[in-house]
Design a protein around this motif. Sequence first.
Motif, PDB file in Angstrom:
ATOM      1  N   LYS A   1       0.808  -1.230   0.000  1.00  0.00           N
ATOM      2  CA  LYS A   1       0.000   0.000   0.000  1.00  0.00           C
ATOM      3  C   LYS A   1       0.835   1.271   0.000  1.00  0.00           C
ATOM      4  O   LYS A   1       0.556   2.210  -0.735  1.00  0.00           O
ATOM      5  CB  LYS A   1      -0.877   0.069   1.261  1.00  0.00           C
ATOM      6  N   THR A   2       1.842   1.311   0.873  1.00  0.00           N
ATOM      7  CA  THR A   2       2.596   2.552   1.023  1.00  0.00           C
ATOM      8  C   THR A   2       3.339   2.889  -0.263  1.00  0.00           C
ATOM      9  O   THR A   2       3.362   4.050  -0.698  1.00  0.00           O
ATOM     10  CB  THR A   2       3.583   2.454   2.197  1.00  0.00           C
TER      11      THR A   2
ATOM     12  N   LYS B   1      -2.480   9.193   7.450  1.00  0.00           N
ATOM     13  CA  LYS B   1      -2.478   7.783   7.868  1.00  0.00           C
ATOM     14  C   LYS B   1      -3.202   7.784   9.215  1.00  0.00           C
ATOM     15  O   LYS B   1      -2.633   8.216  10.232  1.00  0.00           O
ATOM     16  CB  LYS B   1      -1.021   7.315   7.998  1.00  0.00           C
TER      17      LYS B   1
ATOM     18  N   ASP C   1       5.716   4.310   7.442  1.00  0.00           N
ATOM     19  CA  ASP C   1       4.805   4.658   6.344  1.00  0.00           C
ATOM     20  C   ASP C   1       4.551   6.160   6.327  1.00  0.00           C
ATOM     21  O   ASP C   1       4.590   6.794   5.278  1.00  0.00           O
ATOM     22  CB  ASP C   1       3.448   3.958   6.549  1.00  0.00           C
TER      23      ASP C   1
ATOM     24  N   GLU D   1      -3.808   6.643   3.551  1.00  0.00           N
ATOM     25  CA  GLU D   1      -3.419   5.231   3.553  1.00  0.00           C
ATOM     26  C   GLU D   1      -4.064   4.559   4.753  1.00  0.00           C
ATOM     27  O   GLU D   1      -3.797   4.917   5.905  1.00  0.00           O
ATOM     28  CB  GLU D   1      -1.892   5.050   3.624  1.00  0.00           C
TER      29      GLU D   1
HETATM   30 MG   LIG Z   1       1.854   0.759   4.566  1.00  0.00          MG
END
Ligand SMILES: [Mg+2]
Length: 232
Positions: A17-18, A39, A51, A112
């Motif tokens: 994802k990151t 986040k 992240d 995210e």
């Molecule tokens: Mg991540």
Amino acid sequence: MSHAGLFVVGTDTGVGKTTVAVAVIGQLVGQGVRVGVYKPVSTGSADGLSDSQRLWDASGRPLSLAKVCPQVFSLAIAPPHSARAEGTTVNQRLLLDGIVPWRQVSQCVVVEGAGGLFSPLGDTLLNVDVAHDFGLPLVIVDAARLGAIGRSLATVRAAQASGLRVAAVVLSHTHPVDVSRANDPASDAGIARASAIDLAARLAPIPVAMLAYKAQQFSQEIDWLALASCER
Ligand SMILES: [Mg+2]
């Protein structure tokens, strides 16, 4: 106050994802867009660059790192469990309100999530609930390996059944692959390519892209700003 944005969520944890979020942010910043990064909660950030730090760096470091991720817990487990291990709980009001400062200073906010679409962020809130509250379309990320078609479709269909819009699906290479073997249908590269083509046909007009290992550019041109701005 802008309500444009994208919510990046996985089919599972550890699917890339990151890296995908950073590539999306990089493209938007390159187009001159003021990008906010959020986040809602993170856990287990002890190893290397967190992240939140990667998201913040990619966006050009607006506001502060503490605003990128206002809630950090040390054990690398589900956020409500990680918070409990520290004798506290995730602040669910803050999960939802932490996006507001970003909306005030950005044209587009890239969020995210943590884990998969139905992974918990707080005691009662799941990623899907927070994405719903934000009113943002999803970028669904899966690892580019065998099983991607089934995992991705399961998450896309569950998202749509939950009333969320899916902006795009990205298959992310979490390990290096030998691209010279892409013509071998049983190789990692061949499986990834065939999975992306298969998903694109099943999900059209939703764009399906691939992101090579640690790459910053997607396998195809995607207009992220248009997807982030598209009202439903
Ligand atoms: Mg991540």
